[in-house]
Design an enzyme around this catalytic site. Structure first.
Site, short mmCIF file in Angstrom:
data_model
loop_
_atom_site.label_atom_id
_atom_site.label_comp_id
_atom_site.label_asym_id
_atom_site.label_seq_id
_atom_site.Cartn_x
_atom_site.Cartn_y
_atom_site.Cartn_z
N ASP A 105 23.84 -3.25 -31.11
CA ASP A 105 23.74 -2.47 -32.32
C ASP A 105 23.63 -1.03 -32.09
O ASP A 105 22.90 -0.77 -33.19
CB ASP A 105 22.65 -3.16 -33.05
N ARG A 165 27.26 -13.18 -16.92
CA ARG A 165 27.92 -12.28 -18.14
C ARG A 165 29.10 -11.56 -17.74
O ARG A 165 30.06 -11.68 -18.56
CB ARG A 165 26.99 -11.03 -18.60
N HIS A 185 26.14 -6.04 -38.86
CA HIS A 185 24.77 -5.87 -38.25
C HIS A 185 23.95 -6.00 -39.64
O HIS A 185 24.02 -5.26 -40.75
CB HIS A 185 24.30 -5.10 -37.51
N LEU A 225 27.86 -7.67 -25.16
CA LEU A 225 29.16 -7.54 -24.24
C LEU A 225 28.79 -6.50 -22.99
O LEU A 225 28.11 -5.51 -23.28
CB LEU A 225 30.28 -6.82 -25.20
N GLY A 281 30.07 -18.42 -39.41
CA GLY A 281 31.64 -18.00 -39.55
C GLY A 281 31.83 -17.26 -41.05
O GLY A 281 33.07 -17.25 -41.42
N SER A 282 30.79 -17.09 -41.88
CA SER A 282 31.18 -16.70 -43.18
C SER A 282 31.57 -15.36 -43.18
O SER A 282 32.46 -14.92 -44.03
CB SER A 282 29.82 -16.72 -44.04
N MET A 318 26.73 -14.13 -30.71
CA MET A 318 25.38 -13.86 -30.25
C MET A 318 25.40 -13.61 -28.84
O MET A 318 24.41 -14.13 -28.00
CB MET A 318 24.62 -15.10 -30.57
N ASN A 363 31.50 -4.45 -35.27
CA ASN A 363 30.39 -5.32 -35.53
C ASN A 363 29.84 -5.45 -36.97
O ASN A 363 29.90 -4.23 -37.29
CB ASN A 363 29.29 -5.40 -34.44
C1 GRF Z 1 25.30 -12.14 -40.05
O1 GRF Z 1 24.21 -12.00 -40.92
C2 GRF Z 1 25.89 -11.00 -39.42
O2 GRF Z 1 25.39 -9.65 -39.92
C3 GRF Z 1 24.98 -11.00 -37.86
O3 GRF Z 1 25.09 -12.36 -37.72
C4 GRF Z 1 25.25 -13.22 -38.91
C5 GRF Z 1 26.64 -14.02 -38.90
O4 GRF Z 1 26.83 -14.82 -40.10
N1 GRF Z 1 25.75 -10.44 -36.82
P1 GRF Z 1 28.08 -15.55 -40.20
O5 GRF Z 1 28.36 -16.45 -39.00
O6 GRF Z 1 29.32 -14.54 -40.41
O7 GRF Z 1 28.05 -16.36 -41.43
#
Ligand code: GRF
Length: 199
Positions: A144, A64, A108, A92, A12-13, A89, A106
């Site tokens: 992606d 799904r 990536h 969709l 969740g950063s 993860m 998103n």
């Molecule tokens: C990040 O590297 C993002 O680019 C990818 O998943 C990771 C999620 O990290 N989609 P965080 O949960 O936001 O810390």
């Protein structure tokens, strides 16, 4: 005020960085709901600690289509304007994407279209590229693949491991994701072919 729905599965950063941008007034939006498909996601804890509405909708064992219908219902009940995937993860369904056209973003950790999918930083290292980075893009039903809003580069240095490269890229993710959200919410952009054209 525009309402954001955050979907996450883990640390969740990126969500935290978005929340910081909102708190600092860099992003004129409110976080309407944080949804995790995993109960143990640290992002869910952070959301609760910071006082945001947060729910877990467990995905394990569900087809799904059924899962995505639950997500759609929750997001609609919260009246969200934009959905931000932040380490969510799951791929969709087309149905989900049709519900929110050009309203899902998103982040990536590579310069797409290079290295889509899992472990993008490891893929970049193993390929031997000298520059990688991150991409903030619209989401469609392909992995992606949607139109790109912003990208930022990060150097791949001699001696990098997947961890050190990931950390360098993550700094850029935190910076450009909020900026991409700001651009999309501000309007004044259009899609031409695959290109996001900002007036
Ligand atoms: C990040 O590297 C993002 O680019 C990818 O998943 C990771 C999620 O990290 N989609 P965080 O949960 O936001 O810390």
């Amino acid at each position: 005020m525009k309402r954001l729905g955050i979907l996450l599965s883990g640390r969740g950063s990126n969500f935290e960085a978005i929340a910081d941008s909102v708190a600092a007034g860099r992003l004129d939006a409110e976080i309407a709901i944080v949804i995790s498909n995993r109960r143990e996601a640290r992002g869910l804890e952070i959301a609760r600690a910071r006082g945001f509405p947060a729910v877990c909708i467990p995905s394990k064992g569900l087809p799904r289509e059924d899962y995505d219908r639950q997500l759609i219902a929750e997001l609609k009940s919260r009246d969200v304007d934009l959905i931000c995937l932040a380490g969510f993860m799951r791929l969709l369904t087309a149905e989900f994407c049709r519900e929110f056209p050009m309203r899902i973003l998103n982040i990536h950790p590579s310069l797409l279209p290079a290295f889509p999918g899992l472990d993008a930083q490891k893929q970049a290292l193993e390929h031997g590229v000298k520059i990688s980075g991150c991409t903030a893009h619209f989401v469609d039903e392909h992995l992606d693949a949607g139109p790109i809003v912003l990208q930022a580069a990060a150097a791949v240095l001699a001696g990098d491991t997947a961890e050190t490269l990931s950390a360098r890229i993550l700094k850029e993710e935190h910076r450009i994701y909020s900026e991409a959200i700001r651009i999309v919410l501000a309007g004044g952009w259009r899609i031409e072919g695959r290109r996001v054209v900002v007036d």
